[in-house]
Scaffold this active site. Structure first.
Site, PDB file in Angstrom:
ATOM      1  N   THR A   1       8.234   5.521  -3.947  1.00 39.96           N
ATOM      2  CA  THR A   1       8.883   5.855  -5.232  1.00 39.96           C
ATOM      3  C   THR A   1      10.390   5.652  -5.113  1.00 39.96           C
ATOM      4  O   THR A   1      11.064   5.472  -6.126  1.00 39.96           O
ATOM      5  CB  THR A   1       8.587   7.308  -5.661  1.00 39.96           C
ATOM      6  OG1 THR A   1       8.767   8.172  -4.546  1.00 39.96           O
ATOM      7  CG2 THR A   1       7.165   7.451  -6.180  1.00 39.96           C
TER       8      THR A   1
ATOM      9  N   LYS B   1      13.401   4.214  -7.840  1.00 41.94           N
ATOM     10  CA  LYS B   1      14.702   4.847  -8.118  1.00 41.94           C
ATOM     11  C   LYS B   1      15.836   3.836  -7.956  1.00 41.94           C
ATOM     12  O   LYS B   1      16.765   3.781  -8.770  1.00 41.94           O
ATOM     13  CB  LYS B   1      14.911   6.045  -7.173  1.00 41.94           C
ATOM     14  CG  LYS B   1      13.956   7.184  -7.455  1.00 41.94           C
ATOM     15  CD  LYS B   1      13.860   8.188  -6.301  1.00 41.94           C
ATOM     16  CE  LYS B   1      12.632   9.067  -6.501  1.00 41.94           C
ATOM     17  NZ  LYS B   1      12.267   9.852  -5.328  1.00 41.94           N
TER      18      LYS B   1
ATOM     19  N   LYS C   1       7.192   2.077   8.246  1.00 45.37           N
ATOM     20  CA  LYS C   1       8.258   1.770   7.277  1.00 45.37           C
ATOM     21  C   LYS C   1       9.267   0.766   7.854  1.00 45.37           C
ATOM     22  O   LYS C   1      10.149   0.277   7.159  1.00 45.37           O
ATOM     23  CB  LYS C   1       8.962   3.054   6.835  1.00 45.37           C
ATOM     24  CG  LYS C   1       8.025   3.975   6.025  1.00 45.37           C
ATOM     25  CD  LYS C   1       8.717   5.255   5.587  1.00 45.37           C
ATOM     26  CE  LYS C   1       7.790   6.251   4.930  1.00 45.37           C
ATOM     27  NZ  LYS C   1       7.478   5.935   3.521  1.00 45.37           N
TER      28      LYS C   1
ATOM     29  N   HIS D   1      -3.300   9.482  -1.068  1.00 40.89           N
ATOM     30  CA  HIS D   1      -1.901   9.063  -0.873  1.00 40.89           C
ATOM     31  C   HIS D   1      -1.672   8.171   0.337  1.00 40.89           C
ATOM     32  O   HIS D   1      -0.536   7.790   0.595  1.00 40.89           O
ATOM     33  CB  HIS D   1      -0.997  10.284  -0.728  1.00 40.89           C
ATOM     34  CG  HIS D   1      -0.639  10.918  -2.036  1.00 40.89           C
ATOM     35  ND1 HIS D   1       0.415  10.488  -2.802  1.00 40.89           N
ATOM     36  CD2 HIS D   1      -1.195  11.938  -2.714  1.00 40.89           C
ATOM     37  CE1 HIS D   1       0.493  11.231  -3.899  1.00 40.89           C
ATOM     38  NE2 HIS D   1      -0.483  12.108  -3.866  1.00 40.89           N
TER      39      HIS D   1
ATOM     40  N   LYS E   1      14.403   6.841   3.724  1.00 33.64           N
ATOM     41  CA  LYS E   1      13.009   7.286   3.628  1.00 33.64           C
ATOM     42  C   LYS E   1      12.685   7.942   4.965  1.00 33.64           C
ATOM     43  O   LYS E   1      13.488   7.871   5.900  1.00 33.64           O
ATOM     44  CB  LYS E   1      12.074   6.096   3.373  1.00 33.64           C
ATOM     45  CG  LYS E   1      12.354   4.886   4.272  1.00 33.64           C
ATOM     46  CD  LYS E   1      11.460   3.696   3.936  1.00 33.64           C
ATOM     47  CE  LYS E   1      11.865   2.977   2.680  1.00 33.64           C
ATOM     48  NZ  LYS E   1      11.012   3.135   1.552  1.00 33.64           N
ATOM     49  N   ARG E   2      11.514   8.579   5.073  1.00 35.18           N
ATOM     50  CA  ARG E   2      11.144   9.158   6.354  1.00 35.18           C
ATOM     51  C   ARG E   2      11.147   8.071   7.434  1.00 35.18           C
ATOM     52  O   ARG E   2      10.837   6.905   7.161  1.00 35.18           O
ATOM     53  CB  ARG E   2       9.764   9.808   6.262  1.00 35.18           C
ATOM     54  CG  ARG E   2       9.772  11.136   5.524  1.00 35.18           C
ATOM     55  CD  ARG E   2      10.635  12.194   6.216  1.00 35.18           C
ATOM     56  NE  ARG E   2      10.045  12.666   7.447  1.00 35.18           N
ATOM     57  CZ  ARG E   2       9.451  13.848   7.610  1.00 35.18           C
ATOM     58  NH1 ARG E   2       9.395  14.698   6.604  1.00 35.18           N
ATOM     59  NH2 ARG E   2       8.939  14.195   8.776  1.00 35.18           N
TER      60      ARG E   2
END
Length: 843
Positions: A677, A681, A575, A378, A569-570
């Site tokens: 993911t 969405k 990110k 992952h 998101k986290r």
């Protein structure tokens, strides 16, 4: 503007085409009243909203139980190959509405509850999220369970029943504060304790080698108590099981040591054993080498493998033997999927059981183990890879350490034979890493102990083959696969966006719910004025609804016709929430420098949790809230720009915010996000994506056409070239005036007047040791955001792009992902057969 319709009102308005299935309303009412009667204590005549919620949950559960029992009988009689999905995280969210959707009960419940003078939406809001996961990995596991049941696979999810899930996030004075998530406080109506299947798990002790074989003795025992949760497929009467283990101390736990008479102390010490399932480690993409975490990993593996072997031995099968004794057929009947390296101990544990307990020959046991296990990788971030100190294993799992050493020796002998004299290759490929502290590389253990290794998006799987596991790929290229992630369209369209689901069903029928590729048919309506209008109307309703939610819960008033620009998101440096912050500051400065100029109004919303020990992530949250403080209170700005931090982002909040989004931010440095993911969405729910060519964004751009996303920034090759050249942040700072202005403002305390040095660490990181090269993509990002503004000013063209994105999102269904796992890794075929419902006789 008109007040937004509630989902309940909207559900009543839309023609009932069976998407929510109108069941027997009278039967639901009767069942609800019966459960309410038993819920209320004798001396309490007034029901609380929570009593109503539990009565409804139990009513819905009644519809599950018969199907659940029947499904398990069906598996026992037919003895299919069983799939075991092992994960330390299952981020399930709420269960009530999902169960109603999958059983086709939603309209019946809605109508029955309405007739009783209650509001279904209000009852749904009472349910606690089951937050037994950190982010993508745990939510993926939840989507996979939904798809495995919908595809009729005999599948089981196995994990830990954490007493406390991912913490609740509070924002106090702009800073994240963590609160324990006591999600079981009021009980969990969906789980069933199964004490009759309680199993022992061993720790510590020593190893004895004798003529009869190897024994692991003098161990400390902890009991694993299973709690089962039903997992319904979509309208096929299949109900699979998620089994979560809870740690219990045995009755004699520590009492022997305390025979001096300190009985009280001995009983209190039971907590030591039960702490194993107390709390979820709140790290995402970061390895924390704590002994308790290793105990959790072995606990779930040891209990699960005993369960798997019990089921294998007792399954009904052809030759009428009551019990299977030969393990020859084990890989034909059992598939174990390791969700990342957290359940990696399955490999040495299965070897231990086969060799030490079942007396299978070592080489045969190794073949069985490899054919049974498969590993999903992952992440490629080095700080996320699990490397356990050998000394910790020696103490906690001495027999497993011996087995790992023996497996590693076999593996290295093979490598040495193929590459004679290549000592460096042996060092790179060893499961044991030498150094100041000897460590076990769990990813290497997974690769040598599995017959299949997969990444979770095409670009990620390529990186895995070309860098992280390059040597292993050269050795066994046939092992390596790609399985691009997916999301379940039941929760992420039907449940969270009924308005959009209805508009789609009106055009192409309802089969897309279980075959998302049918959304391609929407391409025929891309120029239909009525369809464009309908899609835009649904989005506007969702935005109004979310605006009302924000006003109620955040006391913040936003402009519902502004662009909803969302990054949830986290919080993690890779990110790049910081890139988003720099854009917000740049917009603010542009508005300030010319307030009379016309601007596309934006509401920038950023949400996500920071790991409690991750200083920089917490600083990023403080920066976002501080920018919001300044921007939202500046009279020159008005409602042209708002910056909002969405507190306590979780599954149930995602279900509200994603359908309301116009723009989805997926802006990680190319080569760092394995898949993502959330990006899928947003695409399915009619948001356009601004993103880098990273993770599944690459395949989204391929499906919809790159011109229908806002793609910017360096590609993986350019990032690597910049690394070789040496990334120098100051070059960009000196060259780009708007970037320099933004950084100077952060640095000087413009956004933190009461504490001017507050963001010193953030600026220092960006200027001197930013691994994720925020400045290198700043210019391209700002320019791309300009293109977003341009398109947003043309609502018709914007909506046409939205429709194209929705139409091209079919690939990203978890049903497609699981079908690929089933056929290419597990060797089973999905089944469209419906199990007969409990009220009909079995065939």
């Amino acid at each position: 503007m008109a007040a937004p319709l509630s989902d309940g009102e909207r559900r009543k308005q839309i023609s009932v085409r069976g998407i929510a299935g109108l069941g027997d309303v009278a039967e639901v009412r009767k069942s609800f009243n019966r459960h309410l009667h038993f819920t209320l204590v004798k001396d309490r005549n007034v029901a609380t909203p929570r009593d109503y919620f539990f009565a409804l949950a139990h009513t819905v559960r009644d519809h599950l139980v018969g199907r659940w029992i029947r499904t398990q009988q069906h598996y026992y009689e037919r003895d299919p190959k069983r799939i075991y999905y092992l994960s330390l995280e299952f981020y399930m969210g709420r269960t009530l509405q999902n169960t109603m959707v999958n059983l086709g009960l939603q309209n019946a419940c809605d109508e029955a509850i309405y007739q009783l003078g209650l509001d279904l939406e209000e009852l749904e809001e009472i349910e606690e999220d089951a937050g037994l996961g950190n982010g993508g990995l745990g939510r993926l596991a939840a989507c996979f369970l939904d798809s495995m049941a919908t595809l009729g696979l005999a599948a089981y999810g196995y994990g830990i029943r954490y007493e406390f899930g991912i913490f609740n996030q509070k924002i106090v004075d702009g800073w994240q504060v963590e609160e324990a998530d006591d999600w079981l406080r009021y009980g969990n109506p969906w789980e069933k304790a199964r004490p009759e299947y309680m199993l022992p798990v061993h720790f510590y002790g020593r190893v004895e080698h004798g003529p009869e074989g190897v024994k692991w003795v003098d161990t400390q025992v902890v009991l694993a108590m299973p709690y089962d949760t039903p997992v319904p497929g979509y309208k096929n009467n299949t109900v699979n099981t998620m089994r979560l283990w809870s740690a219990k101390a045995p009755n004699d736990f520590n009492l022997q040591e305390f025979n001096v008479g300190d009985y009280i102390e001995a009983v209190l010490d039971r907590n030591l054993a039960e702490n194993i399932s107390r709390v979820l480690y709140p790290n995402d993409n970061f390895f924390e080498g704590k002994e308790l975490r290793l105990k959790q990993e072995y606990f779930v593996v040891a209990a699960t493998l005993q369960d798997i072997i019990r089921r294998f031995k007792s399954s009904k099968f052809g030759c009428q033997d009551p019990v299977r004794t030969s393990f020859e057929t084990f890989p034909d009947k059992v598939a174990i999927q390791l969700n990342d390296t957290h359940p990696a101990l399955s490999i040495p544990e299965l070897m231990r059981i086969l060799v030490d307990v079942e007396k299978v020959d070592w080489d045969k046991a190794w073949e069985i183990t490899k054919q049974t296990c498969a590993y999903t990788n992952h992440t490629v971030l080095p700080e996320a890879l699990e490397r356990w100190p050998v000394s910790m294993f020696e103490k906690l799992l001495p027999r497993h350490l011996e087995i790992i050493y023996a497996l590693n020796q076999m593996h290295l002998d093979r490598v040495a034979a193929l590459y004679p004299g290549d000592i460096d290759r042996l060092r790179r490929m060893s499961v044991i890493e030498e150094g100041d502290c000897k460590r076990i590389n769990m990813a290497h253990l997974c690769v040598i102990g599995s017959h299949a290794v997969n990444g979770v998006a095409r670009i990620h799987s390529d990186i895995v083959k070309n860098t992280v596991f390059k040597d292993f790929y050269e050795l066994e290229p046939e092992k390596f696969q790609n399985k691009t992630n997916g999301i379940t369209p039941r929760r992420w369209l039907l449940l969270c966006n009924p308005g959009l689901a209805d508009v789609i069903a009106e055009k192409i029928g309802e089969d897309f719910v279980t075959d998302l590729s049918q959304l391609k048919k929407l391409l025929d309506f891309i120029d239909s004025e009525t369809f464009i209008r309908d899609v835009a109307k649904v989005k506007q309703e969702n935005k109004l609804k979310f605006s009302a939610y924000l006003e109620e819960h955040y006391k913040v008033k936003i402009n519902p016709s502004s662009m909803f620009d969302i990054q949830v998101k986290r919080i993690h440096e890779y990110k790049r929430q910081l890139l988003n912050c720099l854009h917000a500051i740049t917009l603010y400065n542009r508005i300030r420098s010319d307030p009379s100029k016309s601007f596309v109004p934006r509401t920038i919303m950023i949400g996500g949790k920071a790991a409690p020990g991750y200083h920089m992530a917490k600083m990023i949250i403080k920066l976002i809230t501080s920018i919001g403080e300044v921007v939202n209170n500046d009279p020159y700005v008005g409602d042209k720009l708002k910056v909002i931090f969405l507190e306590n982002y979780r599954v149930s909040l995602a279900e509200k915010v994603i359908p309301a989004a116009d723009l989805s931010q997926q802006i990680s440095t190319a080569g760092t996000e394995a898949s993502g993911t959330g990006n899928m969405k947003f695409m399915l729910n009619g948001a356009l994506t601004i993103g880098t060519m990273d993770g599944a964004n690459v395949e989204m751009a391929e499906e919809a056409g790159e011109e229908n996303l806002f793609i910017f920034g360096m590609r993986v090759e350019e990032v690597e070239a910049l690394d070789r050249r040496g990334y120098n942040a100051r070059e960009y700072y000196d060259r780009i005036p708007e970037l320099r202005q933004a950084i100077d403002q952060i640095s000087s305390g413009f956004f933190s007047p009461r504490d001017p040095g507050c963001f010193r660490d953030v600026v220092n990181m960006l200027m001197h040791h930013d691994r994720f090269k925020v400045f290198a993509d700043y210019e391209a990002y700002i320019k791309c955001q300009g293109q977003v503004d341009q398109l947003f000013m043309d609502p018709r063209e914007w909506t046409k792009k939205v429709i194209r994105n929705i139409a091209c999102s079919g690939k990203f269904s978890s049903d497609r992902t699981i079908t690929e796992y089933a056929r290419e890794i597990w060797g089973v075929e999905p089944s469209a057969t419906k199990i007969p419902p409990p009220n009909l006789p079995r065939d």
